[in-house]
Design a protein around this motif. Structure first.
Motif, PDB file in Angstrom:
ATOM      1  N   GLN A 244      21.528 -38.673  46.524  1.00  0.00           N
ATOM      2  CA  GLN A 244      20.655 -38.541  48.107  1.00  0.00           C
ATOM      3  C   GLN A 244      20.493 -39.656  48.062  1.00  0.00           C
ATOM      4  O   GLN A 244      21.319 -39.887  49.629  1.00  0.00           O
ATOM      5  CB  GLN A 244      19.580 -37.867  47.152  1.00  0.00           C
ATOM      6  CG  GLN A 244      18.352 -37.997  48.103  1.00  0.00           C
ATOM      7  CD  GLN A 244      17.778 -37.056  48.803  1.00  0.00           C
ATOM      8  OE1 GLN A 244      19.198 -36.015  49.433  1.00  0.00           O
ATOM      9  NE2 GLN A 244      17.110 -36.996  49.330  1.00  0.00           N
ATOM     10  N   ALA A 245      20.496 -40.967  47.319  1.00  0.00           N
ATOM     11  CA  ALA A 245      20.628 -42.068  47.807  1.00  0.00           C
ATOM     12  C   ALA A 245      21.677 -42.111  48.774  1.00  0.00           C
ATOM     13  O   ALA A 245      21.753 -43.477  49.907  1.00  0.00           O
ATOM     14  CB  ALA A 245      21.236 -43.472  46.591  1.00  0.00           C
TER      15      ALA A 245
ATOM     16  N   THR B 204      23.480 -42.675  56.655  1.00  0.00           N
ATOM     17  CA  THR B 204      23.090 -42.144  57.931  1.00  0.00           C
ATOM     18  C   THR B 204      21.793 -43.731  58.540  1.00  0.00           C
ATOM     19  O   THR B 204      21.950 -43.651  59.965  1.00  0.00           O
ATOM     20  CB  THR B 204      21.640 -41.490  56.756  1.00  0.00           C
ATOM     21  OG1 THR B 204      22.269 -40.211  56.639  1.00  0.00           O
ATOM     22  CG2 THR B 204      21.222 -41.031  58.931  1.00  0.00           C
ATOM     23  N   ILE B 205      21.849 -44.634  57.640  1.00  0.00           N
ATOM     24  CA  ILE B 205      21.178 -45.784  58.573  1.00  0.00           C
ATOM     25  C   ILE B 205      21.488 -46.089  59.655  1.00  0.00           C
ATOM     26  O   ILE B 205      21.620 -46.372  60.877  1.00  0.00           O
ATOM     27  CB  ILE B 205      20.925 -46.886  57.654  1.00  0.00           C
ATOM     28  CG1 ILE B 205      19.714 -46.595  56.561  1.00  0.00           C
ATOM     29  CG2 ILE B 205      20.532 -48.151  58.440  1.00  0.00           C
ATOM     30  CD1 ILE B 205      19.294 -47.272  55.248  1.00  0.00           C
TER      31      ILE B 205
ATOM     32  N   MET C 164      11.714 -44.478  58.112  1.00  0.00           N
ATOM     33  CA  MET C 164      10.193 -44.514  57.674  1.00  0.00           C
ATOM     34  C   MET C 164      10.923 -43.500  56.678  1.00  0.00           C
ATOM     35  O   MET C 164      10.745 -43.718  54.735  1.00  0.00           O
ATOM     36  CB  MET C 164       9.300 -44.645  58.291  1.00  0.00           C
ATOM     37  CG  MET C 164       8.813 -45.689  59.061  1.00  0.00           C
ATOM     38  SD  MET C 164       8.375 -46.575  57.534  1.00  0.00           S
ATOM     39  CE  MET C 164       6.947 -46.148  57.234  1.00  0.00           C
ATOM     40  N   ILE C 165      11.372 -42.025  57.161  1.00  0.00           N
ATOM     41  CA  ILE C 165      11.636 -41.181  56.059  1.00  0.00           C
ATOM     42  C   ILE C 165      12.743 -41.862  55.653  1.00  0.00           C
ATOM     43  O   ILE C 165      12.499 -41.136  54.350  1.00  0.00           O
ATOM     44  CB  ILE C 165      11.824 -40.134  57.189  1.00  0.00           C
ATOM     45  CG1 ILE C 165      11.118 -39.653  58.069  1.00  0.00           C
ATOM     46  CG2 ILE C 165      12.542 -38.800  56.198  1.00  0.00           C
ATOM     47  CD1 ILE C 165      11.170 -38.477  58.278  1.00  0.00           C
ATOM     48  N   LEU C 166      13.802 -42.183  56.040  1.00  0.00           N
ATOM     49  CA  LEU C 166      15.093 -42.780  54.668  1.00  0.00           C
ATOM     50  C   LEU C 166      14.419 -43.503  53.763  1.00  0.00           C
ATOM     51  O   LEU C 166      14.533 -43.623  53.047  1.00  0.00           O
ATOM     52  CB  LEU C 166      15.886 -43.163  55.702  1.00  0.00           C
ATOM     53  CG  LEU C 166      16.651 -42.743  56.604  1.00  0.00           C
ATOM     54  CD1 LEU C 166      17.705 -43.728  57.267  1.00  0.00           C
ATOM     55  CD2 LEU C 166      17.742 -41.756  56.263  1.00  0.00           C
ATOM     56  N   ALA C 167      13.551 -45.256  54.358  1.00  0.00           N
ATOM     57  CA  ALA C 167      13.042 -45.480  53.260  1.00  0.00           C
ATOM     58  C   ALA C 167      11.824 -44.545  51.783  1.00  0.00           C
ATOM     59  O   ALA C 167      12.306 -44.967  51.238  1.00  0.00           O
ATOM     60  CB  ALA C 167      11.885 -46.538  54.019  1.00  0.00           C
TER      61      ALA C 167
END
Length: 455
Positions: free
Chosen positions: A189-190, A196-197, A228-231
């Motif tokens: 998942q990570a 995607t970043i 923010m969602i990615l973080a």
């Protein structure tokens, strides 16, 4: 815009939804493989006009990998396979049973090798969909990726709040108590999140100059929300790889935006690579648990170092032919010390570099070397040689480098979701051209294909 342009983005979303496990999810992965077949047939049957040279080389590399696996399935006479390294126990088994030696292939488990070959279908399908069918637009792929990730992080939040008994875990063997989203392993998942970043950065860097200030500001706010969602997703996953490689990916993405109007200095590519693989080395020194930052140090039998050292011993016994693709779990068990065997089952080497050596031997390493030369050449061209930047191709370089760095200490490419994303990155690095109704007439007129410089 055409319906064809939604083909690869839609299939990528399906891969993320259904292909989040390397061994589990048999029916889901079977569905993905069946859906991949029409795209592969259409891609191979198309004329292929306009495919850039880099794209043709990439397809030939993929076909060479397929041929390598198929050669491992060819039955050999006893006089040949008994001469291969590591086959003494197999021959001794037939002798103990009083059975004559049959014809056998290089692979110790042909069924596992054939199954592993089928797992390549989704990645090969999206590669052909981009390179030969032009069934994509870069911005569509990025927005599809973002949409799937937002849902995955929401599910990960529900998993975390529901605890180990949460009904939102989709796999029986998974990292319970962590936010894994659509995956079985929080590390994977990570990998999806940190890959995607750079595409988020490319989406903003590629915005047209004709956009109004209001539109650009709205896009910036939306993408900031995505960041923010990615973080949050990386935080609730508790993955050491996610933290280390995520920071490196974000730093490289800053360079993408910083040099969005022209060539990047030569040191940017070198610095980004060193940071990514430095983060991977840090992960290698840690425990394998998906929640490494949230747990105590694991037993030595489950550390990456122990797994790798055991697998390296097996490589020496089966080199240079290898034991066969997909047979790692079967071979690894024969090298484990009985006194150290626990309920923890080792299904992969937690290093694709090591696993490739055990399963494919010298031919696999040679093919990997050719691929890395291809990747390095086109990474240099995309970032440094080209005067007019292709933001999506640059993002693909960062994302593919992050996936490869993580593969050095894990096995994210063994999932359909990550392998499909990786194949998309490689195809975008070849800088193909999306399909248009005028494409054939322009090619007949001898014009060279344009790059995807905008959405």
């Amino acid at each position: 815009m055409s319906i064809r342009h939604f083909l690869v983005p839609a299939y990528l979303v399906l891969c993320i939804l259904l292909g989040g496990a390397s061994a589990a999810g048999f029916l889901q992965n079977l569905l993905l493989q069946l859906l991949a077949l029409p795209m592969i047939v259409l891609g191979l049957a198309s004329s292929g006009q306009g495919v850039p040279r880099a794209g043709r080389a990439l397809i030939w590399l993929t076909l060479a990998m397929v041929v390598l696996v198929l050669l491992q399935l060819v039955p050999l006479p006893p006089s040949m396979w008994t001469a291969l390294p590591g086959r003494d126990l197999v021959a001794a088994g037939y002798e103990m049973l009083g059975q004559p030696l049959p014809w056998l292939p290089i692979s110790l488990s042909p069924d596992a090798t054939l199954a592993a070959l089928l797992w390549l279908l989704p990645a090969f399908a999206v590669m052909l969909g981009i390179l030969r069918l032009g069934a994509y637009r870069p911005s569509y792929i990025v927005w599809a990726l973002i949409g799937a990730i937002v849902i995955s992080v929401m599910i990960a939040s529900l998993q975390l709040t529901g605890g180990r008994d949460s009904p939102f875990y989709f796999y029986r063997v998974t990292n319970f108590g962590l936010g894994v989203g659509f995956f079985a392993n929080s590390n994977h998942q990570a990998t999806l999140l940190l890959s995607t970043i750079p595409f988020v950065a490319a989406l903003y860097a590629a915005r047209g100059k004709s956009r109004s200030l209001k539109t650009s500001s709205g896009l910036l706010v939306a993408l900031s929300g995505v960041a923010m969602i990615l973080a949050v997703g990386l935080a609730i996953g508790g993955s050491l790889a996610g933290f280390g490689l995520g920071i490196a990916s974000a730093a490289a993405s800053y360079l993408l935006y910083r040099y969005r109007r022209g060539r990047a200095p030569w040191w940017t590519l070198t610095a980004a690579g060193l940071v990514l693989f430095g983060a991977a080395a840090l992960v290698f020194a840690g425990p394998i648990s998906g929640g490494a930052l949230l747990s105590d140090i694991e037993r030595s039998t489950t550390s990456r170092q122990t797994m790798v050292s055991t697998a390296v011993e097996a490589i020496g016994d089966y080199f240079p032919t290898g034991a066969g693709v997909g047979v790692f779990p079967m071979v690894y068990r024969t090298y484990e010390a009985p006194s150290e065997v626990t309920t923890t089952w080792v299904n992969h080497a937690h290093s694709d570099l090591v696993e490739i050596g055990l399963e494919t031997g010298l031919p696999g390493y040679l093919l990997l070397l050719v691929f890395l030369l291809w990747w390095g050449r086109h990474a240099y061209r995309v970032w440094i040689a080209d005067e007019k930047p292709d933001h999506y191709a640059r993002a693909a370089v960062i994302a593919s480098a992050a996936i490869m760095a993580h593969s050095f200490v894990d096995y994210p490419l063994r999932t359909a979701a990550i392998s499909a994303l990786f194949a998309i990155c490689l195809a975008l690095m070849a800088q193909p051209r999306p399909w248009t109704r005028r494409r054939r007439s322009e090619q007949d007129g001898g014009e060279s294909p344009l790059r995807h410089l905008s959405a």
